[in-house]
Design an enzyme around this catalytic site. Structure first.
Site, PDB file in Angstrom:
ATOM      1  N   SER A  84     -11.934  55.523  -4.000  1.00 38.00           N
ATOM      2  CA  SER A  84     -11.159  55.595  -5.240  1.00 38.00           C
ATOM      3  C   SER A  84      -9.715  56.035  -5.030  1.00 38.00           C
ATOM      4  O   SER A  84      -8.984  56.247  -6.002  1.00 38.00           O
ATOM      5  CB  SER A  84     -11.856  56.517  -6.237  1.00 38.00           C
ATOM      6  OG  SER A  84     -12.209  57.720  -5.610  1.00 38.00           O
ATOM      7  N   THR A 202     -10.072  60.166  -8.883  1.00 32.93           N
ATOM      8  CA  THR A 202      -8.690  60.423  -8.446  1.00 32.93           C
ATOM      9  C   THR A 202      -8.549  61.789  -7.793  1.00 32.93           C
ATOM     10  O   THR A 202      -9.277  62.708  -8.151  1.00 32.93           O
ATOM     11  CB  THR A 202      -7.815  60.419  -9.716  1.00 32.93           C
ATOM     12  OG1 THR A 202      -7.849  59.106 -10.244  1.00 32.93           O
ATOM     13  CG2 THR A 202      -6.402  60.870  -9.472  1.00 32.93           C
ATOM     14  N   THR A 220      -4.361  57.623  -6.729  1.00 36.37           N
ATOM     15  CA  THR A 220      -5.627  56.945  -7.031  1.00 36.37           C
ATOM     16  C   THR A 220      -5.520  55.437  -6.808  1.00 36.37           C
ATOM     17  O   THR A 220      -4.418  54.875  -6.855  1.00 36.37           O
ATOM     18  CB  THR A 220      -6.004  57.203  -8.513  1.00 36.37           C
ATOM     19  OG1 THR A 220      -7.320  56.725  -8.759  1.00 36.37           O
ATOM     20  CG2 THR A 220      -5.059  56.512  -9.466  1.00 36.37           C
ATOM     21  N   ARG A 230      -3.255  46.589 -14.373  1.00 34.00           N
ATOM     22  CA  ARG A 230      -3.583  47.779 -15.182  1.00 34.00           C
ATOM     23  C   ARG A 230      -3.094  49.051 -14.474  1.00 34.00           C
ATOM     24  O   ARG A 230      -3.264  49.214 -13.270  1.00 34.00           O
ATOM     25  CB  ARG A 230      -5.095  47.851 -15.387  1.00 34.00           C
ATOM     26  CG  ARG A 230      -5.582  49.065 -16.210  1.00 34.00           C
ATOM     27  CD  ARG A 230      -6.038  50.206 -15.325  1.00 34.00           C
ATOM     28  NE  ARG A 230      -6.636  51.303 -16.098  1.00 34.00           N
ATOM     29  CZ  ARG A 230      -6.929  52.486 -15.574  1.00 34.00           C
ATOM     30  NH1 ARG A 230      -6.693  52.727 -14.305  1.00 34.00           N
ATOM     31  NH2 ARG A 230      -7.464  53.434 -16.314  1.00 34.00           N
ATOM     32  N   THR A 253      -8.413  63.683 -14.238  1.00 34.40           N
ATOM     33  CA  THR A 253      -9.194  62.648 -13.570  1.00 34.40           C
ATOM     34  C   THR A 253     -10.125  62.047 -14.617  1.00 34.40           C
ATOM     35  O   THR A 253     -10.428  62.682 -15.620  1.00 34.40           O
ATOM     36  CB  THR A 253      -9.977  63.241 -12.380  1.00 34.40           C
ATOM     37  OG1 THR A 253     -10.725  62.207 -11.744  1.00 34.40           O
ATOM     38  CG2 THR A 253     -10.928  64.343 -12.811  1.00 34.40           C
ATOM     39  N   GLY A 254     -10.554  60.833 -14.373  1.00 37.89           N
ATOM     40  CA  GLY A 254     -11.424  60.176 -15.343  1.00 37.89           C
ATOM     41  C   GLY A 254     -10.757  58.962 -15.960  1.00 37.89           C
ATOM     42  O   GLY A 254      -9.854  58.380 -15.358  1.00 37.89           O
TER      43      GLY A 254
HETATM   44  C1  SD4 Z   1      -7.401  55.998 -13.786  1.00 36.56           C
HETATM   45  N1  SD4 Z   1      -7.560  58.371 -13.980  1.00 36.56           N
HETATM   46  O1  SD4 Z   1      -6.890  55.092 -13.154  1.00 36.56           O
HETATM   47  C2  SD4 Z   1      -7.690  57.279 -13.074  1.00 36.56           C
HETATM   48  C3  SD4 Z   1      -8.998  57.190 -12.422  1.00 36.56           C
HETATM   49  C4  SD4 Z   1      -9.616  58.506 -12.134  1.00 36.56           C
HETATM   50  O2  SD4 Z   1     -11.362  59.800 -11.525  1.00 36.56           O
HETATM   51  O3  SD4 Z   1      -9.089  59.522 -12.323  1.00 36.56           O
HETATM   52  N2  SD4 Z   1     -10.774  58.625 -11.714  1.00 36.56           N
HETATM   53  O4  SD4 Z   1      -7.726  55.899 -14.963  1.00 36.56           O
END
Ligand code: SD4
Length: 341
Positions: A84, A202, A220, A230, A253-254
């Site tokens: 990731s 991330t 990330t 995107r 994160t997320g």
């Molecule tokens: C995203 N926030 O591209 C990032 C992905 C991520 O844990 O944080 N994943 O949306």
């Protein structure tokens, strides 16, 4: 807080900010050491531990937080087993690995790259955007051209494993980005992610150096199998990362779309400015996401991580399973963030 106490606190913190690590230990009275827990570095997820170790090498020598966070997040960027971030990151639905990163120092300087391809260390390109251009953000091909012109090497970031996983996904995915579910929420029977891979993880890192100054970095490969082009929250200053040297820093994160809507990291820093603890500020951030759409919030993961100028840290997330790593003179530890659900 009484005006006198406020004054005492700010003068303690203010004086620490101009001291080096060695002088800090020698400083009398010891109230400075008691108030500030620095140097310290914190970062998202279990793999933050290895990244923190890289940052710590710089911090323990009295180095600058900015240098520490850059060095720290370069570790997972180069780790091909981490699908990731950086090299080995899962590609978008077209099979292209596109990277997002940003960095911020103690003077509100910041740099960001979005949807950058072929460069193993987007965080270092982001730093170069910050330091060598009058701009803050470079995106896509422009970011790549800038990186190449500044000595970065063009590389293939799609590893055999990530290519294989992407091809497996293509068999059943109808060329749509995957639903944003991770960790224990992930259900292979409903969402054909090969091998139970987590969708996104991330690294966001925050450090306070021996001089009491902050730096932050976030990097990330973004959401797996996203639509080409995107961009998530991670390279968006104020959403995926924010540092204010008067207050502290926050990172996320997320699912980036949820974080951008509430300008998460900046919100959390401002809540800390108003006196909330890092954990309470992060909790307020996730509650804001729930308030917007309580049904959607049950299906996605967002985690916030924050630290204030005293070196107090905390985190909060929507779904169980978000961990973060801490390294200081007191500890080297992985914590599990409290969650709403
Ligand atoms: C995203 N926030 O591209 C990032 C992905 C991520 O844990 O944080 N994943 O949306």
């Amino acid at each position: 807080m009484s005006t006198r106490r406020k004054f005492l606190q700010s003068s303690i913190i203010g004086s620490a900010a101009v001291l080096t690590g060695e002088k800090l230990l020698a400083a009398k009275p010891l109230t400075v050491a008691a108030v500030l827990n620095n140097p310290i570095v914190i970062s998202t997820w279990d793999f933050g531990k290895a990244a923190n170790a890289g940052a710590w090498e710089i911090l323990q020598k009295g180095g600058r937080a900015l240098d520490a966070v850059e060095a720290g997040v370069r570790i997972p960027e180069a780790d091909e087993s981490n699908q990731s971030i950086g090299y080995g990151g899962l590609p978008d639905r077209d099979g292209k690995v596109t990277l997002d990163a940003c960095i911020m120092d103690e003077f509100y300087n910041c740099g960001s790259v979005m949807a950058l391809e072929h460069i193993m260390h987007p965080i270092s390109v982001a730093r170069m955007v910050m330091e060598k251009t009058p701009h803050i953000i470079l995106a896509g091909d422009g970011a790549l051209q800038f990186a190449l012109a500044n000595g970065f090497k063009k590389e293939n970031l799609l590893t055999a494993k990530s290519e294989h996983d992407w091809k497996e996904w293509l068999k059943t995915a109808k060329y749509e980005p995957v639903k944003n579910i991770e960790n224990q929420l992930y259900d292979k029977t409903k969402d054909p992610m090969p091998g139970g891979i987590k969708n996104h993880d991330t690294i966001g890192m925050l450090a306070m150096d021996a001089a009491g100054n902050f730096g932050g970095a976030c990097t990330t490969s973004g959401m797996a199998y996203k639509i080409h082009g995107r961009v998530g929250d991670s390279p968006v200053i104020g959403a995926g990362l924010y540092v204010d040297n008067e207050v502290g820093g926050a990172t996320a994160t997320g699912v980036g779309e949820e974080v951008i809507r509430i300008v998460g990291a900046h919100l959390i820093v401002e809540l800390m400015r108003q006196g909330l603890s890092p954990e309470a500020a992060c909790k307020e951030g996730v509650e804001r996401i729930i308030k917007r759409n309580p049904i959607k919030a049950k299906e996605v993961q967002v985690g916030f991580l924050a630290m204030n100028k005293k070196g107090e840290f905390g985190a909060y997330c929507l779904q169980k399973g978000f961990t973060y790593a801490v390294r200081s003179n007191q500890e080297e530890k992985i914590y599990t963030a409290p969650s709403i659900y």
